[in-house]
Design a protein around this motif. Sequence first.
Motif, short mmCIF file in Angstrom:
data_model
loop_
_atom_site.label_atom_id
_atom_site.label_comp_id
_atom_site.label_asym_id
_atom_site.label_seq_id
_atom_site.Cartn_x
_atom_site.Cartn_y
_atom_site.Cartn_z
N ILE A 94 0.83 -1.22 0.00
CA ILE A 94 0.00 0.00 0.00
C ILE A 94 0.86 1.26 0.00
CG2 ILE A 94 -2.01 -1.12 1.04
CD1 ILE A 94 -1.27 0.21 3.70
N ARG A 95 2.06 1.16 0.56
CA ARG A 95 2.98 2.31 0.52
C ARG A 95 3.34 2.63 -0.94
NH1 ARG A 95 7.38 0.28 3.12
NH2 ARG A 95 6.49 0.80 5.15
N ASP A 115 0.09 3.87 -2.80
CA ASP A 115 -0.32 5.20 -2.34
C ASP A 115 0.55 6.28 -2.97
OD1 ASP A 115 -2.20 6.41 -0.15
OD2 ASP A 115 -0.28 7.46 0.12
N VAL A 149 1.30 1.80 10.11
CA VAL A 149 0.32 2.22 9.10
C VAL A 149 -0.94 2.82 9.70
CG1 VAL A 149 1.14 0.46 7.50
CG2 VAL A 149 -0.82 -0.05 8.97
N TYR A 178 -1.71 6.48 5.08
CA TYR A 178 -1.85 6.24 3.64
C TYR A 178 -3.30 6.53 3.25
CZ TYR A 178 2.68 4.13 4.33
OH TYR A 178 4.00 3.94 4.66
N LYS A 179 -3.50 7.73 2.73
CA LYS A 179 -4.84 8.26 2.50
C LYS A 179 -5.63 7.43 1.49
CE LYS A 179 -3.96 11.81 5.18
NZ LYS A 179 -4.59 11.95 6.50
N ARG A 180 -4.93 6.77 0.58
CA ARG A 180 -5.62 6.04 -0.49
C ARG A 180 -5.84 4.57 -0.13
NH1 ARG A 180 -2.06 9.57 -2.39
NH2 ARG A 180 -2.82 11.25 -3.75
N TRP A 181 -5.40 4.17 1.05
CA TRP A 181 -5.80 2.86 1.56
C TRP A 181 -7.20 3.03 2.14
CZ3 TRP A 181 -4.09 0.78 6.96
CH2 TRP A 181 -4.79 -0.40 7.24
#
Length: 375
Positions: free
Chosen positions: A102-103, A106, A128, A135-138
């Motif tokens: 996810i990093r 993102d 996290v 991570y705003k897009r997770w």
Amino acid sequence: MYCWHRIVGTFCLWFMLLPGDGFAMSVTFLNPGKSNELYWVTASNCMNAAAHSLGVQLEILYSERDHLKTIEIAKALAARPRIERPDYVILSNDYAVGMQAIRILDAAQIKSFFAFSGITDQNQRVLVKGPRQIYKRWLGSLEPKSEDAGYLTAHELIQRGEAMHLYAADGKLHMLVIAGDRSTTTSSKRNEGMRHAVAEAKNVVIDQEVFGEWNRDKAKLQSDWLYKRYPGKHLVWAGNDLMAFGAMDSWRSLGGHPGKDTLFSGINTSTDALSAYENGSLTALAGGHFVAGAFALVMLYDYHHGKDFIDEGLELDRSMFILFDKEDARRFQHLFGDLNFNGIDFKRFSKVLQPSLTKYEFSFRQILSENERQK
């Protein structure tokens, strides 16, 4: 003229791939399993059916049970030209690769969502936090309640053992446990459910627990020496169907009769598992959790069309498993024996398409019952 058509064609392709337009949303599923592994192929087929039903562009890429390959695929998606990146990536946190994946996603401005297995490890949590924080897009996660599978199969196994009086000289039922692996959340939660059923029964002794790594051959080898170490009648609980088959193979090689002198349980909906359950050699069978990816698509479809799932929670852990009975097994074989799920109308699970829905209903029982009525 040729140049003009080429310019127009390039513009149209660019326009169609722009995220958020009226065109189909695009999703990539990073399947952690092997491309010939029945459970993960079943999950993919169900997701394809949901994508077709909802009008979603779905790409499926297999990691072949190689956790490093999951990271490689995430990097490859992030390296694509902007207009070729998916709107969303669905992935599983098998082997704890989720945080790194996810990093990467993102940073490439690709929204991500966990299905099947989310981030539960507390050490990862420190790094996290939760969805949409660091991570705003997770966006969130959807997991089948794996404890249910372990509990349901163990409980049924124990009840049948009691009914058949498979007690040892100490007056107890003795159980051998062949768990999946040491690292995945799915495995540990199935084990938790199994242990809950054992504790509840109060008359069951777990002689030994081994890890079969979801593999039939390994489970057979382990069972060969387990039966020698612990002779007599047993309950054998397995974390999936393949390991149950391995244990049954070993028992048969000793002249035993699965379902009669020793009882076995399994998890999954393979044709072999359903057939073994119907003929009685497999005593307890749970499954249906392969729908988690398809339901994740439903949630992302609603999110993409303006209906966020935040009101139900960002990390959902929902009951999806059913404990099969003989009628359920027959029904499943009749409806989905060819692993074709295109007859399921996934639009009926969407809050955007069904405004009267106030809560997501993600039970496999609902799919099995409603599709039988439609037949």
